[in-house]
Write a protein that holds these residues in place. Structure first.
Motif, PDB file in Angstrom:
ATOM      1  N   PRO A 261     100.359  25.076  16.475  1.00  0.00           N
ATOM      2  CA  PRO A 261      99.008  24.517  16.365  1.00  0.00           C
ATOM      3  C   PRO A 261      97.985  25.603  16.702  1.00  0.00           C
ATOM      4  CG  PRO A 261     100.313  23.334  18.031  1.00  0.00           C
ATOM      5  CD  PRO A 261     101.109  24.536  17.611  1.00  0.00           C
ATOM      6  N   ASN A 262      96.874  25.606  16.028  1.00  0.00           N
ATOM      7  CA  ASN A 262      95.787  26.530  16.386  1.00  0.00           C
ATOM      8  C   ASN A 262      95.475  26.325  17.870  1.00  0.00           C
ATOM      9  OD1 ASN A 262      93.333  27.737  16.897  1.00  0.00           O
ATOM     10  ND2 ASN A 262      92.447  27.180  14.920  1.00  0.00           N
ATOM     11  N   PRO A 263      95.565  27.383  18.679  1.00  0.00           N
ATOM     12  CA  PRO A 263      95.405  27.193  20.130  1.00  0.00           C
ATOM     13  C   PRO A 263      93.962  26.965  20.568  1.00  0.00           C
ATOM     14  CG  PRO A 263      95.740  29.517  19.632  1.00  0.00           C
ATOM     15  CD  PRO A 263      95.884  28.783  18.330  1.00  0.00           C
ATOM     16  N   GLY A 264      93.019  27.002  19.623  1.00  0.00           N
ATOM     17  CA  GLY A 264      91.627  26.725  20.010  1.00  0.00           C
ATOM     18  C   GLY A 264      90.867  27.975  20.405  1.00  0.00           C
ATOM     19  N   GLY A 265      91.355  29.101  19.938  1.00  0.00           N
ATOM     20  CA  GLY A 265      90.678  30.370  20.224  1.00  0.00           C
ATOM     21  C   GLY A 265      91.697  31.425  20.589  1.00  0.00           C
ATOM     22  N   TYR A 346      99.345  49.108  25.758  1.00  0.00           N
ATOM     23  CA  TYR A 346      99.865  47.726  25.717  1.00  0.00           C
ATOM     24  C   TYR A 346      98.926  46.880  24.865  1.00  0.00           C
ATOM     25  CZ  TYR A 346     101.284  43.086  27.224  1.00  0.00           C
ATOM     26  OH  TYR A 346     101.730  41.793  27.227  1.00  0.00           O
ATOM     27  N   TYR A 347      99.473  46.228  23.842  1.00  0.00           N
ATOM     28  CA  TYR A 347      98.666  45.334  23.002  1.00  0.00           C
ATOM     29  C   TYR A 347      99.046  43.890  23.323  1.00  0.00           C
ATOM     30  CZ  TYR A 347      97.719  49.453  20.084  1.00  0.00           C
ATOM     31  OH  TYR A 347      97.328  50.682  19.630  1.00  0.00           O
ATOM     32  N   GLY A 348      98.069  43.082  23.658  1.00  0.00           N
ATOM     33  CA  GLY A 348      98.368  41.686  23.968  1.00  0.00           C
ATOM     34  C   GLY A 348      97.335  40.746  23.368  1.00  0.00           C
ATOM     35  N   MET A 349      97.571  39.468  23.574  1.00  0.00           N
ATOM     36  CA  MET A 349      96.660  38.448  23.039  1.00  0.00           C
ATOM     37  C   MET A 349      96.643  37.270  24.000  1.00  0.00           C
ATOM     38  SD  MET A 349      94.883  37.376  20.267  1.00  0.00           S
ATOM     39  CE  MET A 349      95.370  37.772  18.593  1.00  0.00           C
ATOM     40  N   ALA A 350      95.440  36.773  24.308  1.00  0.00           N
ATOM     41  CA  ALA A 350      95.323  35.543  25.105  1.00  0.00           C
ATOM     42  C   ALA A 350      94.921  34.412  24.160  1.00  0.00           C
ATOM     43  CB  ALA A 350      94.284  35.718  26.195  1.00  0.00           C
ATOM     44  N   TYR A 351      95.473  33.235  24.384  1.00  0.00           N
ATOM     45  CA  TYR A 351      95.249  32.102  23.474  1.00  0.00           C
ATOM     46  C   TYR A 351      94.542  30.964  24.199  1.00  0.00           C
ATOM     47  CZ  TYR A 351      98.746  34.668  20.812  1.00  0.00           C
ATOM     48  OH  TYR A 351      99.434  35.653  20.138  1.00  0.00           O
ATOM     49  N   GLY A 352      93.824  30.179  23.429  1.00  0.00           N
ATOM     50  CA  GLY A 352      93.189  28.992  23.984  1.00  0.00           C
ATOM     51  C   GLY A 352      91.677  29.159  24.042  1.00  0.00           C
ATOM     52  N   PRO A 353      90.989  28.095  24.475  1.00  0.00           N
ATOM     53  CA  PRO A 353      89.525  28.161  24.595  1.00  0.00           C
ATOM     54  C   PRO A 353      89.117  29.172  25.670  1.00  0.00           C
ATOM     55  CG  PRO A 353      90.370  25.956  25.107  1.00  0.00           C
ATOM     56  CD  PRO A 353      91.549  26.802  24.827  1.00  0.00           C
ATOM     57  N   PRO A 354      87.852  29.608  25.662  1.00  0.00           N
ATOM     58  CA  PRO A 354      87.424  30.702  26.545  1.00  0.00           C
ATOM     59  C   PRO A 354      87.816  30.518  28.004  1.00  0.00           C
ATOM     60  CG  PRO A 354      85.694  30.159  24.988  1.00  0.00           C
ATOM     61  CD  PRO A 354      86.787  29.159  24.760  1.00  0.00           C
ATOM     62  N   HIS A 355      87.648  29.306  28.568  1.00  0.00           N
ATOM     63  CA  HIS A 355      87.923  29.172  30.010  1.00  0.00           C
ATOM     64  C   HIS A 355      89.414  29.345  30.314  1.00  0.00           C
ATOM     65  CE1 HIS A 355      88.586  25.086  28.499  1.00  0.00           C
ATOM     66  NE2 HIS A 355      89.323  24.875  29.557  1.00  0.00           N
ATOM     67  N   ARG A 357      91.473  31.268  28.512  1.00  0.00           N
ATOM     68  CA  ARG A 357      91.753  32.701  28.335  1.00  0.00           C
ATOM     69  C   ARG A 357      91.253  33.488  29.552  1.00  0.00           C
ATOM     70  NH1 ARG A 357      89.200  32.096  22.979  1.00  0.00           N
ATOM     71  NH2 ARG A 357      87.592  33.578  23.597  1.00  0.00           N
ATOM     72  N   ALA A 358      90.062  33.141  30.003  1.00  0.00           N
ATOM     73  CA  ALA A 358      89.437  33.917  31.078  1.00  0.00           C
ATOM     74  C   ALA A 358      90.338  33.929  32.317  1.00  0.00           C
ATOM     75  CB  ALA A 358      88.070  33.328  31.422  1.00  0.00           C
ATOM     76  N   HIS A 359      90.919  32.776  32.615  1.00  0.00           N
ATOM     77  CA  HIS A 359      91.788  32.668  33.781  1.00  0.00           C
ATOM     78  C   HIS A 359      92.974  33.634  33.663  1.00  0.00           C
ATOM     79  CE1 HIS A 359      93.923  30.893  37.078  1.00  0.00           C
ATOM     80  NE2 HIS A 359      94.965  30.644  36.300  1.00  0.00           N
ATOM     81  N   LYS A 360      93.627  33.599  32.496  1.00  0.00           N
ATOM     82  CA  LYS A 360      94.806  34.456  32.319  1.00  0.00           C
ATOM     83  C   LYS A 360      94.417  35.926  32.243  1.00  0.00           C
ATOM     84  CE  LYS A 360      97.522  30.906  30.122  1.00  0.00           C
ATOM     85  NZ  LYS A 360      98.316  30.439  29.012  1.00  0.00           N
ATOM     86  N   LEU A 361      93.335  36.211  31.533  1.00  0.00           N
ATOM     87  CA  LEU A 361      92.928  37.613  31.370  1.00  0.00           C
ATOM     88  C   LEU A 361      92.565  38.248  32.712  1.00  0.00           C
ATOM     89  CD1 LEU A 361      90.901  37.305  28.046  1.00  0.00           C
ATOM     90  CD2 LEU A 361      93.021  38.597  28.389  1.00  0.00           C
ATOM     91  N   ALA A 362      92.016  37.442  33.610  1.00  0.00           N
ATOM     92  CA  ALA A 362      91.663  37.986  34.927  1.00  0.00           C
ATOM     93  C   ALA A 362      92.927  38.368  35.700  1.00  0.00           C
ATOM     94  CB  ALA A 362      90.840  36.962  35.708  1.00  0.00           C
ATOM     95  N   ILE A 363      93.928  37.521  35.616  1.00  0.00           N
ATOM     96  CA  ILE A 363      95.195  37.837  36.309  1.00  0.00           C
ATOM     97  C   ILE A 363      95.802  39.107  35.709  1.00  0.00           C
ATOM     98  CG2 ILE A 363      97.559  37.048  36.786  1.00  0.00           C
ATOM     99  CD1 ILE A 363      96.493  34.161  36.627  1.00  0.00           C
ATOM    100  N   ILE A 364      95.836  39.170  34.375  1.00  0.00           N
ATOM    101  CA  ILE A 364      96.441  40.328  33.697  1.00  0.00           C
ATOM    102  C   ILE A 364      95.696  41.601  34.097  1.00  0.00           C
ATOM    103  CG2 ILE A 364      96.829  41.404  31.418  1.00  0.00           C
ATOM    104  CD1 ILE A 364      97.066  38.412  30.364  1.00  0.00           C
ATOM    105  N   ASP A 365      94.381  41.519  34.097  1.00  0.00           N
ATOM    106  CA  ASP A 365      93.567  42.690  34.420  1.00  0.00           C
ATOM    107  C   ASP A 365      93.881  43.190  35.834  1.00  0.00           C
ATOM    108  OD1 ASP A 365      91.306  44.308  33.259  1.00  0.00           O
ATOM    109  OD2 ASP A 365      90.452  43.791  35.210  1.00  0.00           O
TER     110      ASP A 365
END
Ligand code: FAD
Length: 553
Positions: A261-265, A346-355, A357-365
């Motif tokens: 399913p389209n993850p919404g972003g 490293y090439y990656g992708m975060a999925y889902g609506p902005p909020h 993604r933001a949560h996961k991207l902060a942890i990854i960063d």
């Protein structure tokens, strides 16, 4: 396309005279229609990715006419496939099924046994039988490529709802790639895990004179399982699907696949790391993030040289010396690229609506920046034609062909893969990396590699890019590959997939307890295909008629 006459003439399969073979071909023509049976008796045409030949491997490690078809047949239906199997059993002629034949790096469209008749399923059996937007599943025939599935979803106006998963190149077959247990780069990247249900034509003729067709999973229900076949892969009883992947036990004519399913972003990102030794601690950081699904897609950690190779220019644009390209030269050129100087990217992708993604991207960063000198690439700084955007397409399920760029590294560029699997652990990566680097240095080859993190395991993908016309270089590539396969096995690592030329050796490394696995496979082969007509030798499985008679390489 470069066309030359066949140097060795019509590759008649062993064990049958030329005249008997030609008579058998005429018989098959009368069954399938003359247009659907084409003899390979004149020329050899190399073509390229989009117009690839279906008779041989354009990236051949050996003489091109070693693994070559005597004829190609184009079935249009399951009944045609059954007729071909019956015919092959009658004349004891080896047949080799392909779906599209773009299995480049692993043998292309070539058969393992010279003179096999290639069954090109994809040319005429290429229907998308179902796209179910409620269950997010589809049912396809062998000729459906990742591009075709993607385009049909767009054509039906479902692009906002349904995603596919594609490997780095979108021209392959959904079935062919999945049977090879290939990978893509969305969360649905493990294609075998994501399939649900097979329809298979078996390779022998029953007592009733019929060639059996079976369905696996829920498809085995008396109804054919259509309402539930793609929803539950297991059905009842032994889960047989596995024996039809990386094998020669059946010809797959339909396969179910789950869709995402389209993850919404979505939002792609990349990080670079400055030092060669950074990969080991980084992989230890990646492991828990990947298993916890913070890193959501098949993670790609690529070595610095790959940021140059994907520019699509030849090696000579950077370096003219012999031996592996020195690190200092790589770095000097990297400084001029948008990615900049680095040892790893490293090439990656975060999925889902902005909020989300933001949560996961902060942890990854925070986690990635534990490696000193780690730098996040700003996507806004990446030019439109940069390879970064190819990774963005692939990780959002949009087929692409940009990955072909690095094949241009050598003139007459070809490549062959070494793909061992290890746990996602820095210590394991170190062993494999040191081993690969040593073998490449000894053989004077550039090391081009990436770690692909599935979940709890990594596929290390090493691409040896060689000049297909350079026999000496091909010898070095083979030596390097064979050396790495044996050494990796001695360290406890095995390949997830391999080229036709290396199948016996790789299968031989899976030899625990006096070759118990291969003994079982041989038993199955002899029971399912007693005449040994289907893809003899594929994945190291030889039928009794061929076994231990000098075919193994
Ligand atoms: P085919 O060639 O049709 O099939 C592969 C093999 O499976 C056949 O040789 C045959 O033995 C068997 N087979 C096929 N169909 C049937 C059937 N119906 N019944 C029984 N047996 C069958 N691969 C990846 O997985 N991921 C990647 O990211 C990736 N990146 C690549 C990048 C580059 C630059 C290149 C050159 C290759 C890459 N590949 C990758 C390898 C390859 O291109 C793909 O895996 C491709 O999808 C395989 O070719 P195909 O789909 O045409 O399969």
């Amino acid at each position: 396309a470069d066309t030359t006459p066949l140097a060795r003439g019509l590759p008649v399969p062993q064990g049958i005279s030329k005249s008997a073979f030609l008579a058998a071909i005429e018989e098959l023509r009368s069954t399938l229609g003359a247009d659907h049976v084409v003899l390979n008796d004149q020329t050899i045409t190399n073509g390229w990715y989009m117009e690839h030949p279906n008779t041989h491997d354009i990236m051949s490690l050996f003489d091109t006419e070693e693994f070559i078809a005597s004829a190609v047949v184009y079935p249009g239906s399951v009944t045609d496939v059954q007729s071909i199997v019956k015919w092959a059993n009658k004349h004891l002629i080896p047949i080799f099924p392909i779906s599209i034949g773009r299995n480049l790096g692993y043998g292309g469209s070539a058969p393992r046994v010279r003179g096999s008749v290639t069954v090109d399923l994809g040319r005429r059996m290429n229907r998308i039988l179902d796209i179910n937007v409620d269950d997010f599943t589809c049912l396809v025939e062998p000729g459906v490529t990742f591009y075709a599935l993607y385009e049909e979803i767009q054509r039906r106006g479902l692009g906002d709802k349904v995603w596919i998963d594609t490997p780095d190149l979108g021209g392959g077959s959904v079935i062919g790639n999945t049977l090879e247990r290939g990978v893509g780069y969305t969360p649905y990247g493990d294609h075998w895990m994501c399939h649900s249900g097979l329809e298979v034509v078996l390779p022998s003729v029953g007592d009733d004179g019929k060639v059996p067709v079976m369905r696996t999973g829920m498809g085995a229900l008396g109804t054919g399982g259509e309402n539930v076949w793609q929803c539950f892969p297991y059905g009842y009883g032994p889960h047989n699907d596995g024996i039809f992947s990386q094998s020669n036990f059946g010809i797959v004519t339909k396969m179910g696949m789950t869709l995402m399913p389209n993850p919404g972003g979505y939002e792609s990102y990349a990080y670079t790391f400055p030092n060669e030794s950074d990969y080991a601690p980084l992989i230890d950081i990646i492991r828990p993030l990947r298993i916890a699904n913070i890193l959501e897609n098949v993670a790609q950690l690529r070595q610095g040289l790959q940021t140059l190779t994907v520019e699509g220019r030849p090696r000579t644009a950077y370096y003219n010396g012999s031996g592996p390209i020195p690190d200092a030269v790589v770095r000097e050129h990297q400084r001029k690229t948008p990615t900049g100087e680095c040892a790893w990217v490293y090439y990656g992708m975060a999925y889902g609506p902005p909020h989300v993604r933001a949560h996961k991207l902060a942890i990854i960063d925070a986690e990635f920046k534990r490696i000193p000198g780690c730098r996040k690439i700003d996507p806004a700084s990446m030019p439109e034609d940069d390879y970064y955007w190819s990774r963005d397409h692939i990780a959002s399920g949009t087929p692409d062909l940009e990955e072909l760029r690095w094949v241009n590294w050598m003139p007459n560029g070809a490549h062959i893969c070494f793909s061992p699997v290890s746990p996602t652990r820095g210590a394991d990566a170190e062993k494999l990396y040191a081993m690969a680097k040593r073998w490449h240095t000894e053989q004077g080859l550039d090391l081009m590699m990436a770690f692909l993190v599935g979940m709890r395991e990594m596929h290390l993908i090493i691409e040896i890019v060689f000049d297909v016309t350079d026999k000496e270089m091909k010898k070095r590539a083979e030596k390097c590959l064979r050396g790495m396969i044996d050494e990796a096995a001695s360290l406890g690592y095995g390949e997830y997939r391999t080229h036709l030329a290396l199948m016996d050796q790789v299968a031989g490394t899976y030899n625990w307890n006096d070759n118990a696995l291969m003994k079982f496979n041989n038993q199955l082969k002899d029971a399912i295909d007693p005449n040994g007509i289907l893809a003899p030798g594929r994945c190291g499985i030889w039928p009794a008629r061929y076994r231990n008679r000098g075919w193994e390489l």
